[in-house]
Motif scaffolding. Structure first.
Motif, PDB file in Angstrom:
ATOM      1  N   UNK A 118      60.411  36.249  23.776  1.00  0.00           N
ATOM      2  CA  UNK A 118      60.817  34.510  23.744  1.00  0.00           C
ATOM      3  C   UNK A 118      59.744  34.141  23.312  1.00  0.00           C
ATOM      4  N   UNK A 119      60.418  32.918  23.375  1.00  0.00           N
ATOM      5  CA  UNK A 119      59.126  31.419  23.391  1.00  0.00           C
ATOM      6  C   UNK A 119      58.640  31.314  24.831  1.00  0.00           C
ATOM      7  N   UNK A 120      57.923  31.058  24.522  1.00  0.00           N
ATOM      8  CA  UNK A 120      56.966  29.789  25.367  1.00  0.00           C
ATOM      9  C   UNK A 120      57.068  29.181  26.354  1.00  0.00           C
ATOM     10  N   UNK A 121      58.416  28.469  26.461  1.00  0.00           N
ATOM     11  CA  UNK A 121      59.157  27.320  27.096  1.00  0.00           C
ATOM     12  C   UNK A 121      60.330  28.069  27.594  1.00  0.00           C
ATOM     13  N   UNK A 122      60.746  29.897  27.213  1.00  0.00           N
ATOM     14  CA  UNK A 122      61.807  30.276  28.006  1.00  0.00           C
ATOM     15  C   UNK A 122      60.374  31.161  28.572  1.00  0.00           C
ATOM     16  N   UNK A 123      60.029  31.782  28.527  1.00  0.00           N
ATOM     17  CA  UNK A 123      59.052  32.845  29.312  1.00  0.00           C
ATOM     18  C   UNK A 123      57.924  31.791  30.351  1.00  0.00           C
ATOM     19  N   UNK A 124      58.005  30.047  30.527  1.00  0.00           N
ATOM     20  CA  UNK A 124      57.672  30.063  31.465  1.00  0.00           C
ATOM     21  C   UNK A 124      58.520  29.831  32.362  1.00  0.00           C
ATOM     22  N   UNK A 125      60.101  28.947  31.746  1.00  0.00           N
ATOM     23  CA  UNK A 125      60.606  29.116  32.892  1.00  0.00           C
ATOM     24  C   UNK A 125      61.364  29.912  33.651  1.00  0.00           C
ATOM     25  N   UNK A 126      61.307  30.947  32.852  1.00  0.00           N
ATOM     26  CA  UNK A 126      61.879  32.205  33.520  1.00  0.00           C
ATOM     27  C   UNK A 126      60.860  32.290  35.032  1.00  0.00           C
ATOM     28  N   UNK A 127      59.790  32.841  34.433  1.00  0.00           N
ATOM     29  CA  UNK A 127      58.377  33.341  35.205  1.00  0.00           C
ATOM     30  C   UNK A 127      58.184  32.143  36.369  1.00  0.00           C
ATOM     31  N   UNK A 128      59.013  30.916  36.414  1.00  0.00           N
ATOM     32  CA  UNK A 128      58.588  30.265  37.662  1.00  0.00           C
ATOM     33  C   UNK A 128      59.889  30.085  38.126  1.00  0.00           C
ATOM     34  N   UNK A 129      60.623  30.409  37.552  1.00  0.00           N
ATOM     35  CA  UNK A 129      62.392  30.676  38.640  1.00  0.00           C
ATOM     36  C   UNK A 129      62.148  31.508  39.384  1.00  0.00           C
ATOM     37  N   UNK A 130      62.624  32.910  38.469  1.00  0.00           N
ATOM     38  CA  UNK A 130      62.253  34.292  39.428  1.00  0.00           C
ATOM     39  C   UNK A 130      60.912  35.167  39.193  1.00  0.00           C
ATOM     40  N   UNK A 131      60.061  34.135  38.605  1.00  0.00           N
ATOM     41  CA  UNK A 131      59.085  35.524  39.322  1.00  0.00           C
ATOM     42  C   UNK A 131      58.646  34.976  41.046  1.00  0.00           C
ATOM     43  N   UNK A 132      58.518  33.756  40.398  1.00  0.00           N
ATOM     44  CA  UNK A 132      57.476  32.762  41.811  1.00  0.00           C
ATOM     45  C   UNK A 132      58.825  32.042  42.710  1.00  0.00           C
ATOM     46  N   UNK A 133      59.258  32.041  42.166  1.00  0.00           N
ATOM     47  CA  UNK A 133      61.003  31.818  42.849  1.00  0.00           C
ATOM     48  C   UNK A 133      61.015  30.340  43.593  1.00  0.00           C
ATOM     49  N   UNK A 134      60.448  29.334  42.325  1.00  0.00           N
ATOM     50  CA  UNK A 134      60.427  27.801  42.549  1.00  0.00           C
ATOM     51  C   UNK A 134      61.480  27.312  42.175  1.00  0.00           C
ATOM     52  N   UNK A 135      61.909  26.083  42.727  1.00  0.00           N
ATOM     53  CA  UNK A 135      63.443  25.423  42.495  1.00  0.00           C
ATOM     54  C   UNK A 135      63.069  24.709  41.352  1.00  0.00           C
ATOM     55  N   UNK A 136      64.562  24.021  40.834  1.00  0.00           N
ATOM     56  CA  UNK A 136      64.537  23.690  39.198  1.00  0.00           C
ATOM     57  C   UNK A 136      63.511  22.335  40.145  1.00  0.00           C
ATOM     58  N   UNK A 137      64.226  21.973  40.186  1.00  0.00           N
ATOM     59  CA  UNK A 137      62.973  20.482  40.806  1.00  0.00           C
ATOM     60  C   UNK A 137      61.653  20.853  40.638  1.00  0.00           C
ATOM     61  N   UNK A 138      60.913  21.939  41.161  1.00  0.00           N
ATOM     62  CA  UNK A 138      59.866  22.270  41.720  1.00  0.00           C
ATOM     63  C   UNK A 138      59.109  22.474  40.335  1.00  0.00           C
ATOM     64  N   UNK A 139      59.580  23.154  39.213  1.00  0.00           N
ATOM     65  CA  UNK A 139      59.507  23.920  37.509  1.00  0.00           C
ATOM     66  C   UNK A 139      59.934  22.399  37.292  1.00  0.00           C
ATOM     67  N   UNK A 140      60.875  21.053  37.471  1.00  0.00           N
ATOM     68  CA  UNK A 140      60.456  20.131  36.620  1.00  0.00           C
ATOM     69  C   UNK A 140      59.509  19.205  36.716  1.00  0.00           C
ATOM     70  N   UNK A 141      59.088  19.255  38.286  1.00  0.00           N
ATOM     71  CA  UNK A 141      57.870  18.394  38.248  1.00  0.00           C
ATOM     72  C   UNK A 141      56.411  19.117  37.976  1.00  0.00           C
ATOM     73  N   UNK A 142      56.533  20.493  37.227  1.00  0.00           N
ATOM     74  CA  UNK A 142      55.245  21.395  37.467  1.00  0.00           C
ATOM     75  C   UNK A 142      55.172  21.377  35.757  1.00  0.00           C
ATOM     76  N   UNK A 143      56.209  21.139  34.766  1.00  0.00           N
ATOM     77  CA  UNK A 143      56.080  21.393  33.323  1.00  0.00           C
ATOM     78  C   UNK A 143      56.554  19.485  33.293  1.00  0.00           C
TER      79      UNK A 143
END
Length: 155
Positions: free
Chosen positions: A97-122
């Motif tokens: 996967x691309x770096x962007x896709x890896x980052x999103x999957x790790x944060x959303x599925x592995x770290x169980x962050x909300x889309x809002x939290x991921x958006x703020x972080x990135x």
């Protein structure tokens, strides 16, 4: 005889069977070596079993005891092989996967962050997070399929 051995060993059926086998082997050897000797088998076997039980009791402290019961707190032991293999396959597929896709999957599925939290972080809009997540999942599914993982062979 088995019941007698069971009684002498304090209720352990497995050890009683082992003890009985040893007694029978000794009886067979005794009969083979001295066929002309008349042997009253039952009393002789009881004596042999009693002596073997005494020997076992005496030597009990000088050897390691086999583990027969393991406490599992009501849970059954599980084989983790499938989950370990699944993790290895998913990690390998994530490398495609691309770096962007890896980052999103790790944060959303592995770290169980909300889309809002991921958006703020990135520092990106939450709609972009949702879009990348959708495309990342599809890319991961494709990467898994190239490795032979299908719905029928799901991890």
């Amino acid at each position: 005889m088995r019941r007698f051995a069971h009684h002498k060993l304090g209720g352990d059926w497995h050890r009683a069977e082992d003890l009985l086998q040893e007694a029978m082997l000794r009886a067979w050897l005794q009969m083979r070596d001295k066929p002309e000797r008349e042997l009253r088998v039952r009393p002789w076997l009881k004596t042999v079993i009693k002596n073997l039980a005494i020997d076992e009791f005496r030597s009990h402290g000088s050897r390691f005891e086999a583990v027969t019961d393991v406490e599992t707190d009501g849970r059954e032991a599980t084989d983790h092989t499938r989950s370990v293999l699944a993790e290895l396959v998913v990690r390998d597929a994530m490398r495609d996967l691309s770096e962007n896709h890896r980052q999103i999957l790790q944060r959303v599925y592995l770290l169980d962050l909300s889309t809002r939290a991921v958006a703020e972080e990135l520092g990106i809009p939450s709609g972009t997070v949702k879009s990348r997540c959708y495309h990342a999942v599809r890319a991961l599914k494709s990467a898994l399929m190239t490795r032979g993982v299908t719905r029928d062979t799901a991890l």
